[in-house]
Write a protein that holds these residues in place. Structure first.
Motif, short mmCIF file in Angstrom:
data_model
loop_
_atom_site.label_atom_id
_atom_site.label_comp_id
_atom_site.label_asym_id
_atom_site.label_seq_id
_atom_site.Cartn_x
_atom_site.Cartn_y
_atom_site.Cartn_z
N ALA A 157 0.81 -1.24 0.25
CA ALA A 157 0.18 0.09 -0.18
C ALA A 157 0.74 1.50 -0.28
N GLY A 159 4.25 3.61 -1.14
CA GLY A 159 4.67 4.53 -2.63
C GLY A 159 5.37 3.21 -3.40
N VAL A 160 6.36 2.91 -3.43
CA VAL A 160 6.92 1.51 -4.37
C VAL A 160 5.88 0.49 -4.63
N SER A 179 0.81 -6.72 2.98
CA SER A 179 0.04 -5.32 3.67
C SER A 179 -0.57 -5.46 5.01
N GLY A 180 0.25 -4.13 6.03
CA GLY A 180 -0.29 -4.46 6.93
C GLY A 180 -1.42 -3.26 7.45
N ARG A 181 -2.26 -2.82 6.05
CA ARG A 181 -2.91 -2.58 6.77
C ARG A 181 -4.62 -3.15 5.97
N ARG A 199 0.50 -8.42 6.61
CA ARG A 199 2.23 -8.37 6.77
C ARG A 199 2.69 -9.39 7.81
N CYS A 242 14.28 -3.86 -3.01
CA CYS A 242 15.29 -2.22 -3.10
C CYS A 242 14.56 -1.59 -1.62
N LEU A 244 13.94 -0.95 2.47
CA LEU A 244 14.69 -1.80 4.27
C LEU A 244 13.49 -0.49 5.35
N VAL A 267 17.57 -3.67 -6.08
CA VAL A 267 17.57 -2.48 -7.40
C VAL A 267 18.04 -0.72 -6.46
N SER A 269 17.99 3.31 -7.49
CA SER A 269 17.15 4.15 -7.94
C SER A 269 18.02 4.98 -8.55
P1 NDP Z 1 6.17 3.72 2.39
O1 NDP Z 1 6.32 4.23 3.24
O2 NDP Z 1 5.19 4.82 1.14
O3 NDP Z 1 6.10 2.31 1.49
C1 NDP Z 1 6.22 1.49 2.85
C2 NDP Z 1 5.47 0.52 3.41
O4 NDP Z 1 5.87 -0.24 3.52
C3 NDP Z 1 4.44 0.92 3.47
O5 NDP Z 1 3.36 1.18 3.13
C4 NDP Z 1 3.98 -0.19 4.68
O6 NDP Z 1 3.04 -0.99 3.48
C5 NDP Z 1 5.69 -1.09 4.67
N1 NDP Z 1 5.30 -0.87 5.73
C6 NDP Z 1 6.08 -0.28 6.65
N2 NDP Z 1 6.79 -0.11 7.72
C7 NDP Z 1 6.86 -1.23 7.58
C8 NDP Z 1 7.32 -2.63 8.45
N3 NDP Z 1 7.84 -1.80 9.79
N4 NDP Z 1 7.28 -4.00 8.32
C9 NDP Z 1 6.87 -3.67 7.42
N5 NDP Z 1 6.39 -3.31 6.99
C10 NDP Z 1 6.05 -2.29 6.42
O7 NDP Z 1 8.20 4.67 1.46
P2 NDP Z 1 8.51 4.06 -0.43
O8 NDP Z 1 8.00 3.81 -0.77
O9 NDP Z 1 8.49 5.04 -0.53
O10 NDP Z 1 9.31 3.40 -0.17
C11 NDP Z 1 9.19 1.99 0.05
C12 NDP Z 1 11.29 1.61 0.64
O11 NDP Z 1 11.59 1.40 -0.39
C13 NDP Z 1 12.09 2.20 1.26
O12 NDP Z 1 12.51 1.55 1.99
C14 NDP Z 1 12.67 3.08 0.29
O13 NDP Z 1 14.12 3.76 1.55
C15 NDP Z 1 12.78 2.04 -0.42
N6 NDP Z 1 13.29 2.66 -2.02
C16 NDP Z 1 14.38 2.09 -2.44
C17 NDP Z 1 14.52 2.96 -3.38
C18 NDP Z 1 16.18 1.96 -3.78
O14 NDP Z 1 16.88 3.36 -5.29
N7 NDP Z 1 16.49 1.43 -3.49
C19 NDP Z 1 13.64 3.76 -3.82
C20 NDP Z 1 12.68 4.21 -3.30
C21 NDP Z 1 12.49 3.59 -2.41
P3 NDP Z 1 1.45 -1.68 3.98
O15 NDP Z 1 0.76 -0.47 5.08
O16 NDP Z 1 1.12 -2.14 3.48
O17 NDP Z 1 2.33 -2.62 5.32
#
Ligand code: NDP
Length: 326
Positions: A157, A159-160, A179-181, A199, A242, A244, A267, A269
């Protein structure tokens, strides 16, 4: 004069404030861009809140991506009026970034706007969507096709995750969203997800090998989630890792690699070569259905960024947040 979110350090703490700056305050660079939109990514959340030591030199304008119009150019590659996109290269980390109405950058960091996209759409995609396409391409290059089997997307849910769900579905893959939501299921179904896993379930400790569920995976979570994903890959499958969001450690075994021929593809970017960037943006312009932009993204003002930065780190953002600088 123009408006910018400026980060400074006060008694060891990061302080964010919207300020009016002069164009002469901008660092040197070949191209001056009138920024129309930026977006809020996880890394921006870390930078603006001062959580992750993303920024080492203050004052700093954060914002790791932007799209806008060239205002002045000392480079032959760009002329005033050209529409451009920037993601990565340390912009918003080491160099002043996109949370401002103007940015001055190196010409080599800019990608021409692909036909079919505008600045708003480009930033609804943003770094997160760009990374999602890099993940999709990594799976394709590893030989994963829609006929290979199901593909799982973690952190679906966010961004990526959400752009990955959309792109993979558009390309004909059967997408399972983690997803956790649970409240995001309608959103994810709208993007094309066919099945859901919690999740909690996906981050349970895994045996070295579990039942073979996935032909491909896009993982933004890391930690125990990535360990389980690896253990559940089917023979010959590939994981594009990609992120963490759940932790940077990875405790696993070599079993999926040596007994199931699984590959783990990193991966990045930020330093992605220019030629590949252009290809990624062209593929995004072709793959994104016009109706998806409204579903994926919502816009905030520069003044709302500090609160949104806290929200993204807390996992409260659904899809993509656009920062409107017009
Ligand atoms: P978002 O916060 O939009 O998405 C991250 C999602 O991960 C959340 O919406 C949630 O999804 C889930 N999440 C958050 N916390 C936890 C947790 N503690 N345990 C398990 N799941 C969790 O961030 P982005 O999409 O912008 O970025 C996601 C990751 O990708 C980040 O770590 C970011 O640094 C990395 N990234 C790396 C890039 C690269 O070049 N390698 C480029 C862009 C991002 P849900 O609620 O659905 O569970």
């Amino acid at each position: 004069m123009f408006k910018a979110l400026l980060l400074s350090q006060v008694e060891g703490k990061t302080h964010a404030e919207v300020r009016r700056l002069d164009v002469a305050d901008l660092p040197e660079g070949e191209v001056l861009v009138d920024v129309a939109y930026s977006s809020l990514n996880y890394k921006d959340g870390l930078a603006v809140t001062g959580t992750g030591k993303i920024i080492r030199k203050f004052p700093m304008i954060p914002g790791i991506d932007f799209a806008g119009t060239v205002a002045e150019s000392a480079s032959e590659r760009f002329k005033p009026g050209d529409q451009v996109i920037l993601t990565g290269w340390g912009v918003g980390e080491r160099y002043w970034g996109g949370f401002a109405q103007k940015a001055r950058v190196k010409a080599d960091w800019l990608v021409p706007m692909p036909t079919g996209l505008d600045a708003k759409q480009a930033m609804i995609i943003g770094t997160a969507g760009f990374t999602a396409m890099l993940c999709v391409m990594a799976l394709e290059e590893a030989g994963v096709t829609p006929a290979s089997g199901k593909v799982v997307v973690t952190g679906a849910a966010g961004g990526v995750g959400s752009v990955s769900v959309l792109l993979l579905s558009q390309l004909g893959y059967h997408v399972v969203a983690v997803s956790g939501r649970p409240e995001t299921q309608d959103f994810l179904t709208g993007l094309g997800a066919k099945e859901f896993i919690s999740r909690e379930e996906m981050s349970r400790p895994a045996n070295p090998l579990e039942s073979q569920n996935w032909a491909g995976a896009v993982d933004v979570v890391g930690g125990s989630t990535l360990a389980r994903v690896l253990a559940e890959m089917q023979y010959g499958g590939a994981v594009a890792a990609c992120g963490l969001a759940g932790g940077f450690e990875l405790n696993t075994t070599v079993m999926p690699f040596i007994l199931r021929n699984v590959s783990l593809r990193g991966v990045d970017s930020v330093s992605c070569p220019q030629e590949r960037r252009v290809k990624v943006w062209e593929r995004l312009a072709a793959a994104m259905p016009p109706s998806a932009y409204a579903e994926l993204g919502c816009a905030i003002a520069l003044e709302e960024v500090p609160q949104a930065a806290k929200d993204i780190l807390a996992g409260r953002i659904q899809g993509r947040l656009l920062v409107n600088l017009n």
